[in-house]
Design a protein around this motif. Structure first.
Motif, PDB file in Angstrom:
ATOM      1  N   LEU A  60       0.850  -1.198   0.000  1.00  0.00           N
ATOM      2  CA  LEU A  60       0.000   0.000   0.000  1.00  0.00           C
ATOM      3  C   LEU A  60       0.881   1.242   0.000  1.00  0.00           C
ATOM      4  O   LEU A  60       2.047   1.195   0.396  1.00  0.00           O
ATOM      5  CB  LEU A  60      -0.884  -0.005   1.246  1.00  0.00           C
ATOM      6  CG  LEU A  60      -1.909  -1.142   1.289  1.00  0.00           C
ATOM      7  CD1 LEU A  60      -2.414  -1.354   2.694  1.00  0.00           C
ATOM      8  CD2 LEU A  60      -3.068  -0.867   0.347  1.00  0.00           C
ATOM      9  N   LYS A  61       0.288   2.353  -0.426  1.00  0.00           N
ATOM     10  CA  LYS A  61       1.012   3.621  -0.396  1.00  0.00           C
ATOM     11  C   LYS A  61       0.270   4.619   0.475  1.00  0.00           C
ATOM     12  O   LYS A  61      -0.971   4.646   0.485  1.00  0.00           O
ATOM     13  CB  LYS A  61       1.182   4.202  -1.799  1.00  0.00           C
ATOM     14  CG  LYS A  61      -0.107   4.514  -2.518  1.00  0.00           C
ATOM     15  CD  LYS A  61       0.112   5.351  -3.762  1.00  0.00           C
ATOM     16  CE  LYS A  61       0.159   6.834  -3.446  1.00  0.00           C
ATOM     17  NZ  LYS A  61       0.332   7.679  -4.624  1.00  0.00           N
ATOM     18  N   ALA A  62       1.047   5.418   1.189  1.00  0.00           N
ATOM     19  CA  ALA A  62       0.474   6.596   1.835  1.00  0.00           C
ATOM     20  C   ALA A  62       0.882   7.774   0.965  1.00  0.00           C
ATOM     21  O   ALA A  62       2.014   7.846   0.486  1.00  0.00           O
ATOM     22  CB  ALA A  62       1.041   6.744   3.238  1.00  0.00           C
ATOM     23  N   VAL A 105       7.580  12.716 -10.421  1.00  0.00           N
ATOM     24  CA  VAL A 105       8.303  11.757  -9.580  1.00  0.00           C
ATOM     25  C   VAL A 105       8.517  12.322  -8.183  1.00  0.00           C
ATOM     26  O   VAL A 105       8.669  13.529  -8.000  1.00  0.00           O
ATOM     27  CB  VAL A 105       9.683  11.373 -10.178  1.00  0.00           C
ATOM     28  CG1 VAL A 105       9.507  10.605 -11.477  1.00  0.00           C
ATOM     29  CG2 VAL A 105      10.574  12.596 -10.388  1.00  0.00           C
ATOM     30  N   GLU A 106       8.528  11.413  -7.211  1.00  0.00           N
ATOM     31  CA  GLU A 106       8.795  11.841  -5.841  1.00  0.00           C
ATOM     32  C   GLU A 106       9.560  10.746  -5.105  1.00  0.00           C
ATOM     33  O   GLU A 106       9.320   9.556  -5.304  1.00  0.00           O
ATOM     34  CB  GLU A 106       7.502  12.199  -5.113  1.00  0.00           C
ATOM     35  CG  GLU A 106       6.416  11.171  -5.187  1.00  0.00           C
ATOM     36  CD  GLU A 106       5.109  11.701  -4.620  1.00  0.00           C
ATOM     37  OE1 GLU A 106       4.890  12.920  -4.618  1.00  0.00           O
ATOM     38  OE2 GLU A 106       4.307  10.860  -4.166  1.00  0.00           O
ATOM     39  N   ALA A 107      10.508  11.192  -4.266  1.00  0.00           N
ATOM     40  CA  ALA A 107      11.373  10.273  -3.532  1.00  0.00           C
ATOM     41  C   ALA A 107      10.714   9.905  -2.205  1.00  0.00           C
ATOM     42  O   ALA A 107      10.216  10.783  -1.493  1.00  0.00           O
ATOM     43  CB  ALA A 107      12.716  10.934  -3.273  1.00  0.00           C
ATOM     44  N   GLU A 108      10.724   8.620  -1.897  1.00  0.00           N
ATOM     45  CA  GLU A 108      10.027   8.133  -0.701  1.00  0.00           C
ATOM     46  C   GLU A 108      10.867   7.065   0.002  1.00  0.00           C
ATOM     47  O   GLU A 108      11.679   6.397  -0.626  1.00  0.00           O
ATOM     48  CB  GLU A 108       8.680   7.502  -1.092  1.00  0.00           C
ATOM     49  CG  GLU A 108       7.852   8.408  -1.969  1.00  0.00           C
ATOM     50  CD  GLU A 108       6.374   8.038  -2.005  1.00  0.00           C
ATOM     51  OE1 GLU A 108       5.936   7.178  -1.225  1.00  0.00           O
ATOM     52  OE2 GLU A 108       5.678   8.631  -2.849  1.00  0.00           O
ATOM     53  N   ILE A 109      10.595   6.873   1.276  1.00  0.00           N
ATOM     54  CA  ILE A 109      11.176   5.732   1.988  1.00  0.00           C
ATOM     55  C   ILE A 109      10.097   4.649   2.060  1.00  0.00           C
ATOM     56  O   ILE A 109       8.970   4.922   2.472  1.00  0.00           O
ATOM     57  CB  ILE A 109      11.658   6.145   3.388  1.00  0.00           C
ATOM     58  CG1 ILE A 109      12.839   7.114   3.217  1.00  0.00           C
ATOM     59  CG2 ILE A 109      12.062   4.928   4.217  1.00  0.00           C
ATOM     60  CD1 ILE A 109      13.386   7.689   4.507  1.00  0.00           C
ATOM     61  N   VAL A 137      11.272   5.500  -5.568  1.00  0.00           N
ATOM     62  CA  VAL A 137      10.739   6.679  -6.254  1.00  0.00           C
ATOM     63  C   VAL A 137       9.370   6.303  -6.776  1.00  0.00           C
ATOM     64  O   VAL A 137       9.216   5.266  -7.441  1.00  0.00           O
ATOM     65  CB  VAL A 137      11.649   7.137  -7.418  1.00  0.00           C
ATOM     66  CG1 VAL A 137      11.011   8.301  -8.173  1.00  0.00           C
ATOM     67  CG2 VAL A 137      13.022   7.553  -6.890  1.00  0.00           C
ATOM     68  N   GLU A 138       8.383   7.102  -6.442  1.00  0.00           N
ATOM     69  CA  GLU A 138       7.047   6.863  -6.992  1.00  0.00           C
ATOM     70  C   GLU A 138       6.838   7.764  -8.204  1.00  0.00           C
ATOM     71  O   GLU A 138       7.212   8.941  -8.193  1.00  0.00           O
ATOM     72  CB  GLU A 138       5.952   7.149  -5.957  1.00  0.00           C
ATOM     73  CG  GLU A 138       4.588   6.801  -6.579  1.00  0.00           C
ATOM     74  CD  GLU A 138       3.397   6.932  -5.647  1.00  0.00           C
ATOM     75  OE1 GLU A 138       3.435   7.747  -4.730  1.00  0.00           O
ATOM     76  OE2 GLU A 138       2.414   6.210  -5.903  1.00  0.00           O
ATOM     77  N   VAL A 139       6.266   7.186  -9.249  1.00  0.00           N
ATOM     78  CA  VAL A 139       5.820   7.983 -10.397  1.00  0.00           C
ATOM     79  C   VAL A 139       4.320   8.149 -10.213  1.00  0.00           C
ATOM     80  O   VAL A 139       3.575   7.167 -10.298  1.00  0.00           O
ATOM     81  CB  VAL A 139       6.118   7.260 -11.729  1.00  0.00           C
ATOM     82  CG1 VAL A 139       5.679   8.135 -12.906  1.00  0.00           C
ATOM     83  CG2 VAL A 139       7.593   6.902 -11.837  1.00  0.00           C
ATOM     84  N   ILE A 140       3.906   9.351  -9.895  1.00  0.00           N
ATOM     85  CA  ILE A 140       2.465   9.582  -9.764  1.00  0.00           C
ATOM     86  C   ILE A 140       1.954  10.174 -11.067  1.00  0.00           C
ATOM     87  O   ILE A 140       2.683  10.877 -11.775  1.00  0.00           O
ATOM     88  CB  ILE A 140       2.118  10.499  -8.565  1.00  0.00           C
ATOM     89  CG1 ILE A 140       2.958  11.771  -8.572  1.00  0.00           C
ATOM     90  CG2 ILE A 140       2.251   9.755  -7.256  1.00  0.00           C
ATOM     91  CD1 ILE A 140       2.450  12.806  -7.595  1.00  0.00           C
ATOM     92  N   ASP A 141       0.717   9.876 -11.374  1.00  0.00           N
ATOM     93  CA  ASP A 141       0.148  10.318 -12.649  1.00  0.00           C
ATOM     94  C   ASP A 141      -1.360  10.463 -12.477  1.00  0.00           C
ATOM     95  O   ASP A 141      -2.110   9.531 -12.754  1.00  0.00           O
ATOM     96  CB  ASP A 141       0.475   9.270 -13.731  1.00  0.00           C
ATOM     97  CG  ASP A 141       0.091   9.749 -15.110  1.00  0.00           C
ATOM     98  OD1 ASP A 141       0.207  10.959 -15.376  1.00  0.00           O
ATOM     99  OD2 ASP A 141      -0.328   8.906 -15.933  1.00  0.00           O
ATOM    100  N   GLY A 231       5.278   8.115   1.291  1.00  0.00           N
ATOM    101  CA  GLY A 231       4.921   9.443   0.772  1.00  0.00           C
ATOM    102  C   GLY A 231       6.139  10.279   0.426  1.00  0.00           C
ATOM    103  O   GLY A 231       7.228  10.104   0.998  1.00  0.00           O
ATOM    104  N   GLY A 232       5.943  11.184  -0.509  1.00  0.00           N
ATOM    105  CA  GLY A 232       7.032  12.000  -1.039  1.00  0.00           C
ATOM    106  C   GLY A 232       7.632  12.912   0.031  1.00  0.00           C
ATOM    107  O   GLY A 232       6.906  13.554   0.791  1.00  0.00           O
ATOM    108  N   ILE A 233       8.959  12.972   0.064  1.00  0.00           N
ATOM    109  CA  ILE A 233       9.665  13.816   1.036  1.00  0.00           C
ATOM    110  C   ILE A 233       9.714  15.264   0.537  1.00  0.00           C
ATOM    111  O   ILE A 233       9.779  16.198   1.324  1.00  0.00           O
ATOM    112  CB  ILE A 233      11.070  13.217   1.294  1.00  0.00           C
ATOM    113  CG1 ILE A 233      10.902  11.898   2.057  1.00  0.00           C
ATOM    114  CG2 ILE A 233      11.988  14.182   2.047  1.00  0.00           C
ATOM    115  CD1 ILE A 233      12.125  11.024   2.107  1.00  0.00           C
TER     116      ILE A 233
END
Ligand code: 0L1
Ligand code: MG
Length: 260
Positions: A60-62, A105-109, A137-141, A231-233
């Motif tokens: 899952l993603k937050a 793109v966003e960097a996440e742990i 890294v999440e690619v959100i769209d 979630g993106g930092i």
């Protein structure tokens, strides 16, 4: 709550937009009374259909877990979404931009769990149940025009989830101070954003705490072996074909890939 026929109809619409990289109008334009509960019902139906196609749910993603992201998107609470195996891309791979609408793109742990988590938790309980943390890294769209939406609509679009890339070095979360991990995102060698991991709810494990609480409110648990993006930092960075992305995580290595 919207009835099952409408939830199915909205799921058709979201899936069609995701599969064909097209935009749709906000679901709340047609159904102003649609609730967050309805949006998670759409997610449930999306997951059912992905699994019916042979896909596998890995976790899952937050989302919207930092002030920068909440400000960028004009919302004031986190969202949760589903991560399927088919969304994952290997490190150093090329992601086909034709399959996406207007990716960022966003960097996440990311956390990988080793024990079931349920109910109200502390950060320490999350860390004890974590096998390792790893850069991602999440690619959100968003499938909404110009990335404009409300919380109800974005949750029904599975929190804009599209692709994710995991890499760098897995680490024991108790060997690091998870509030002070520095992150730099580069696009074509140029620094586009930087931040520290405390940007995510003061401590990224808090995103897992909130996720598990959300699951409990729906009578669910987080199974052992789950992959959770926290979630993106920083804010999310728009990308185009030809862009090379590297996200560098202090003491955790880096994740690189490109768009074609
Ligand atoms: O992962 C995220 O923080 C995205 C949540 C949904 C909002 C967006 O598309 O930015
Ligand atoms: Mg994200």
């Amino acid at each position: 709550m919207l009835d099952t026929t409408i939830i199915n109809k909205l799921t058709d619409r979201v899936l069609n937009a995701q599969d064909h990289a097209t935009t749709m109008t906000k679901l709340t334009d047609e159904y102003p009374s649609m609730s967050i509960e309805d949006s998670y019902a759409v997610q449930d139906e999306l997951r059912r259909r992905w699994i019916a196609r042979g896909d596998r749910c890995v976790g899952l993603k937050a989302g919207l877990t930092s002030k920068a992201k909440m400000l960028q998107m004009g919302v004031d609470e986190p969202s949760f979404g589903i991560l399927m195996a088919s969304f994952s891309r290997p490190e150093n791979s090329a992601i086909d931009i034709k399959e996406l609408v207007h990716p960022r793109v966003e960097a996440e742990i990311a956390f990988v769990t080793k024990a079931e988590l349920k109910g109200d938790l502390t950060i320490e309980q999350v860390l004890v149940a974590t096998d390792y943390i790893i850069p991602a890294v999440e690619v959100i769209d968003s499938r909404y025009e110009k990335f404009k939406f409300d919380l109800v609509s974005v949750i029904a679009d599975n929190g804009s989830s599209s692709r994710y890339v995991t890499g760098g070095r897995p680490r024991d979360p108790r060997e690091l101070d998870l509030r002070t991990i520095g992150v730099v995102i580069e696009k074509n060698g140029e620094i586009m954003a930087l931040g520290a991991s405390a940007a995510v709810l003061n401590h990224p494990a808090n995103a897992v705490v909130m996720l598990v609480k959300h699951l409990a409110s729906r009578g669910e648990v987080l199974p052992a072996g789950s992959y959770v993006m926290t979630g993106g930092i920083t804010e999310a960075i728009p990308v185009s074909a030809g862009d090379c992305i590297t996200a560098r995580f202090q003491d955790m290595g880096s994740v690189s890939f490109r768009f074609v």
